[in-house]
Design a protein around this motif. Structure first.
Motif, PDB file in Angstrom:
ATOM      1  N   SER A   1      -6.384  -2.973  -6.326  1.00  0.00           N
ATOM      2  CA  SER A   1      -5.349  -3.454  -7.239  1.00  0.00           C
ATOM      3  C   SER A   1      -5.442  -4.963  -7.358  1.00  0.00           C
ATOM      4  O   SER A   1      -5.793  -5.664  -6.406  1.00  0.00           O
TER       5      SER A   1
ATOM      6  N   GLN B 204       6.959  -7.260  -6.235  1.00  0.00           N
ATOM      7  CA  GLN B 204       6.414  -5.914  -6.166  1.00  0.00           C
ATOM      8  C   GLN B 204       7.170  -4.959  -5.242  1.00  0.00           C
ATOM      9  O   GLN B 204       7.164  -3.751  -5.462  1.00  0.00           O
TER      10      GLN B 204
ATOM     11  N   SER C 212       2.054   5.968   5.947  1.00  0.00           N
ATOM     12  CA  SER C 212       1.393   7.162   5.432  1.00  0.00           C
ATOM     13  C   SER C 212      -0.111   7.058   5.648  1.00  0.00           C
ATOM     14  O   SER C 212      -0.672   5.967   5.781  1.00  0.00           O
TER      15      SER C 212
ATOM     16  N   MET D  50       0.836  -1.199   0.000  1.00  0.00           N
ATOM     17  CA  MET D  50       0.000   0.000   0.000  1.00  0.00           C
ATOM     18  C   MET D  50       0.877   1.258   0.000  1.00  0.00           C
ATOM     19  O   MET D  50       0.545   2.266  -0.638  1.00  0.00           O
ATOM     20  N   GLU D  51       1.988   1.194   0.709  1.00  0.00           N
ATOM     21  CA  GLU D  51       2.895   2.342   0.763  1.00  0.00           C
ATOM     22  C   GLU D  51       3.520   2.625  -0.596  1.00  0.00           C
ATOM     23  O   GLU D  51       3.849   3.779  -0.920  1.00  0.00           O
ATOM     24  N   LYS D  52       3.667   1.602  -1.408  1.00  0.00           N
ATOM     25  CA  LYS D  52       4.290   1.761  -2.723  1.00  0.00           C
ATOM     26  C   LYS D  52       3.280   2.061  -3.820  1.00  0.00           C
ATOM     27  O   LYS D  52       3.616   2.008  -5.011  1.00  0.00           O
ATOM     28  N   GLY D  53       2.038   2.348  -3.455  1.00  0.00           N
ATOM     29  CA  GLY D  53       1.081   2.820  -4.440  1.00  0.00           C
ATOM     30  C   GLY D  53      -0.045   1.873  -4.776  1.00  0.00           C
ATOM     31  O   GLY D  53      -0.979   2.253  -5.493  1.00  0.00           O
ATOM     32  N   MET D  54      -0.017   0.646  -4.304  1.00  0.00           N
ATOM     33  CA  MET D  54      -1.119  -0.266  -4.576  1.00  0.00           C
ATOM     34  C   MET D  54      -2.323   0.127  -3.722  1.00  0.00           C
ATOM     35  O   MET D  54      -2.191   0.840  -2.714  1.00  0.00           O
ATOM     36  N   THR D  55      -3.484  -0.348  -4.100  1.00  0.00           N
ATOM     37  CA  THR D  55      -4.722  -0.042  -3.394  1.00  0.00           C
ATOM     38  C   THR D  55      -5.477  -1.339  -3.134  1.00  0.00           C
ATOM     39  O   THR D  55      -5.135  -2.391  -3.707  1.00  0.00           O
TER      40      THR D  55
ATOM     41  N   SER E  34      -5.948   2.529   3.435  1.00  0.00           N
ATOM     42  CA  SER E  34      -6.136   1.348   2.588  1.00  0.00           C
ATOM     43  C   SER E  34      -6.081   0.068   3.411  1.00  0.00           C
ATOM     44  O   SER E  34      -6.879  -0.855   3.221  1.00  0.00           O
TER      45      SER E  34
ATOM     46  N   THR F  67      -2.503   7.604   3.593  1.00  0.00           N
ATOM     47  CA  THR F  67      -3.169   6.902   2.492  1.00  0.00           C
ATOM     48  C   THR F  67      -3.020   5.400   2.631  1.00  0.00           C
ATOM     49  O   THR F  67      -3.987   4.643   2.502  1.00  0.00           O
ATOM     50  N   ALA F  68      -1.795   4.943   2.904  1.00  0.00           N
ATOM     51  CA  ALA F  68      -1.560   3.509   3.056  1.00  0.00           C
ATOM     52  C   ALA F  68      -2.305   2.958   4.260  1.00  0.00           C
ATOM     53  O   ALA F  68      -2.862   1.850   4.209  1.00  0.00           O
TER      54      ALA F  68
END
Length: 745
Positions: free
Chosen positions: A437, A483, A568, A429-434, A574, A570-571
């Motif tokens: 995904s 990933q 973060s 999640m920290e690397k941009g996945m949701t 998620s 956002t992470a």
């Protein structure tokens, strides 16, 4: 022959001493001489060695034996070889044990600590008050004899381990087909109390044996006996015979009668079973056995003990005195860590424990074990409850502290299984996945390792939230391998440490699915990050430390650094969106608390040895473990069974009469102002039958509690003025947001 000009002149050519043609030849001759010398020296040395060996052989031929003597000497020779190898092995095994004795080991417990709960009520003591320690010579003779007759009759004869006593105990146990006698000496028990834990492992027993020898070599017998009598657990939250005499009889240890001494001596074996304030008939029966031991050991006559048999000891009525002993043991270690540099070791410590929560946690664990433990073949459990802000409100380190003081909440290392998957998912999640995904659930190989899913099948392409809720094993492995980027295993280890995990994580490709051992306390600490919004949970059990003058030596709110962000926003949002699906659409449906949004993750290890549920609401986080001390498998117990049911039962109690907090990043179904309060439904057993509800006493709401705490702080800051003792209180902050319009009773 033609004559040269030099010949005609009567002269000869002069030979050059630096003739370049002669140098290689001389060098070659020199090397040949060296080679010859080496060859001859080696041959001569070998020949001489052969001669010497032949002389030795001829000499020892006169000692050659035949027949029975030959067999004897062959066995003796092999025994010496085995003995040498055994000595090396013993040395290797002894080194870890002797490391326990490093430093000033006698000063490790050089603290006298009185513990208070979160409300200021005294809940127990830990440490040794050396002024109250009574030398063995001043103890009643009948008390010392009662202890020796029951615990270690040959105490003054053996050197740490009583091999005769061990053989006798093994024989009696075989005859009875059960454990009726123990073979541990007083020295071995002291070694365990001083340096080790009650964990039942071969490593601990080996260390215990070596440390027993070490104690015998470094301390006189009477000092060993004194330390044992001072530090053994005696039930009722008391440690040491002196404290037990005060607790049970209200008198000094030097004043106990023969009947009272026998009752105290009977507590060393099983203080929970024979504690007189809990089971007086059992305590008196055990005391009668001690009196028989005195007679059988020829330490006293039947005539001397007959009065104690006819008039057994009576105890002070202590009611239902129960101390949170597992929590106090952990809190005592925390005090020693915090106060190690203080110049004062007599302390009063306000802890974070909530007596009501602690009682509910113990009841939830015991109810689950009694009703379902036999069915699932699970005999032990551990639980830690942390409130938002990091305060540890309850800790259950095992089923019965009197039976085993080993704290399974803070010391036992167990594989977390799928409950560990929060770390690779959080990194993803920290690397941009949701949560939406997608990723492939298919066979994957990492070196020689080929992880399998619980059901043995594969689902193809799935979204992250479904993979997490269904606890698919291949997905976190694929995340780590494909990933997360370079050194994925190192990243997982790093984020676990940031989340508050203090147990070292093994660097292994299998850790994404939870093969590296952790403690229950670490699990609760890590999961508490999510309802905290992605910042450190700052778990703690010590709120304040003061001396007996009232000086504040430590205050958590004052002295500890603020929480740092470890994930973060956002992470974290998620992760919360995925975690809150598990109790409603995943593997933990028995953990869902009706009316209170719940998040969490189950964990089940290989061969069903460990079962976990780690979960949270906006207010509380709890980690629950069930299993067996000897690592035997359960009867297909998963994290969604006993652990989830126990979590729900405790949370039903914890959320009665409090204001619900939202879980960050999730639409919480909280009631509108003025609406009827949410009521959690009753917990159910494995068959869906309702369990008896735990009723929590009505309490003040958060705003009222805040005002009362401000009042208490104001009075603490008050300073006396003048002879009349007038108080000049500091200004009390009563901002509108701290004063409720209505107060719940």
């Amino acid at each position: 022959m033609a004559e040269t000009a030099a010949d005609r002149n009567g002269s000869r050519p002069v030979q050059d001493p630096f003739n370049q043609e002669d140098r290689p030849r001389k060098r070659s001759n020199f090397l040949l001489r060296i080679d010859s010398w080496i060859d001859s020296s080696i041959w001569n040395a070998g020949f001489r060695v052969g001669e010497i060996w032949e002389e030795i052989t001829i000499f020892f031929r006169r000692f050659r034996t035949r027949g029975v003597w030959k067999a004897v000497f062959e066995v003796a020779g092999e025994g010496m070889n085995a003995g040498t190898a055994g000595f090396v092995l013993l040395l290797a095994l002894a080194l870890p044990a002797f490391e326990e004795t490093s430093g000033n080991w006698q000063a490790r417990d050089d603290f006298a600590v009185t513990f208070l709960d979160r409300y200021g009520t005294e809940i127990g003591h830990r440490g040794i008050i050396h002024e109250d320690s009574v030398p063995v010579d001043q103890l009643p003779d009948h008390f010392v004899k009662a202890v020796l007759a029951t615990e270690d009759r040959r105490f003054f004869e053996h050197f740490g381990i009583d091999f005769f006593g061990l053989t006798r105990a093994m024989t009696e146990n075989v005859k009875a087909n059960s454990v009726v006698q123990g073979g541990s000496t007083i020295t071995q028990q002291l070694a365990k109390n001083l340096f080790l834990t009650n964990e039942r492992t071969l490593e601990r027993k080996i260390k215990e044996a070596f440390l027993a020898f070490w104690l015998e070599a470094n301390l006189p017998k009477k000092e060993i006996l004194r330390l044992y009598l001072d530090r053994a657990y005696m039930g009722g939250g008391t440690f040491g015979a002196a404290a037990a005499a005060q607790f049970y009889f209200g008198k000094d240890i030097t004043e106990v009668s023969i009947a009272e001494a026998a009752m105290l001596a009977g507590l060393f074996k099983a203080p929970a079973r024979y504690a007189p304030h809990i089971n007086l008939p059992a305590a008196r029966a055990r005391a009668n056995e001690v009196l028989s031991n005195l007679v059988q050991g020829n330490l006293m006559t039947e005539g001397q003990v007959i009065g104690a048999r006819r008039n057994p000891a009576s105890v002070i009525d202590r009611g239902d005195h129960e101390a949170p002993d597992y929590f106090l043991d952990w809190a005592f270690e925390e005090v020693k860590r915090i106060a190690g540099g203080f110049d004062q070791h007599s302390l009063v410590v306000r802890t974070t424990i909530d007596p009501g929560m602690q009682e509910a946690a113990e009841a939830a664990v015991e109810t689950s074990l009694r009703q379902e433990g036999e069915r699932y073949r699970a005999s032990q459990a551990a639980l830690v409850l942390i409130e938002h802000g990091g305060a540890v409100r309850a800790m259950v380190g095992g089923r019965d502290y009197g039976e085993s003081q080993f704290n399974r909440a803070s010391r036992a290392l167990r594989q977390p299984g799928s409950s560990f998957k929060i770390f690779p998912y959080a990194l993803a999640m920290e690397k941009g996945m949701t949560p939406d995904s997608t990723i492939v659930d298919a066979p994957i190989h990492w070196g020689n390792w080929n992880p399998k899913n619980y059901n043995g099948g594969y689902s193809g392409r799935v979204d992250m939230k479904s993979a997490f809720a269904r606890s698919i094993n291949t997905v976190p492995v694929r995340l780590a391998k494909e990933q997360l980027g370079e050194d994925a295993i190192g990243q997982i280890m790093g984020i676990a440490k940031k989340f508050g995990v203090e147990t070292p994580i093994r660097r292994d490709v299998t850790i994404p699915i939870g093969t590296s051992e952790m403690t229950v306390l670490d699990q609760a600490t890590a999961y508490a990050v999510f309802p905290a919004g992605g910042v450190q949970s700052r778990r703690h059990g010590i709120a304040q430390i003061v001396n007996y003058k009232g000086d504040v030596l430590y205050d958590f709110a004052r002295d500890e650094p603020p929480a740092e962000r470890v994930l973060s926003e956002t992470a974290n949002n998620s992760m919360n969106q995925m975690l809150t699906r598990v109790p409603y659409a995943g593997t933990a449906r028995r953990a869902a608390v009706d009316g209170v949004l719940t998040g969490g993750k189950t964990g089940t290890t290989q061969a069903y040895r460990d079962a976990w549920f780690c979960g949270f609401t906006g207010n509380f986080t709890a980690a629950v473990w069930f299993g067996n001390d000897d690592y035997t498998s359960s009867n297909r117990m998963t994290g969604g069974s006993l652990p989830a049911m126990t979590f729900k039962r405790l949370m039903d109690y914890a959320h009665q009469g409090i204001e619900l907090r939202a879980i960050p990043g999730v639409d919480n179904p909280l009631p509108a102002p003025g609406a009827a309060p949410l009521v959690a439904s009753a917990a159910t057993d494995a068959d869906g039958n309702a369990l008896p509800a735990l009723q929590r006493p009505r309490s003040l709401n958060r705003d009222t509690t805040t005002v009362l705490r401000n009042l208490a702080d104001a009075f603490e800051r008050a300073k006396p003025l003048g002879a009349a003792g007038r108080l000049a209180a500091a200004p009390l902050q009563t901002s509108p947001e701290l004063v409720p319009n209505t107060v719940e009773r």
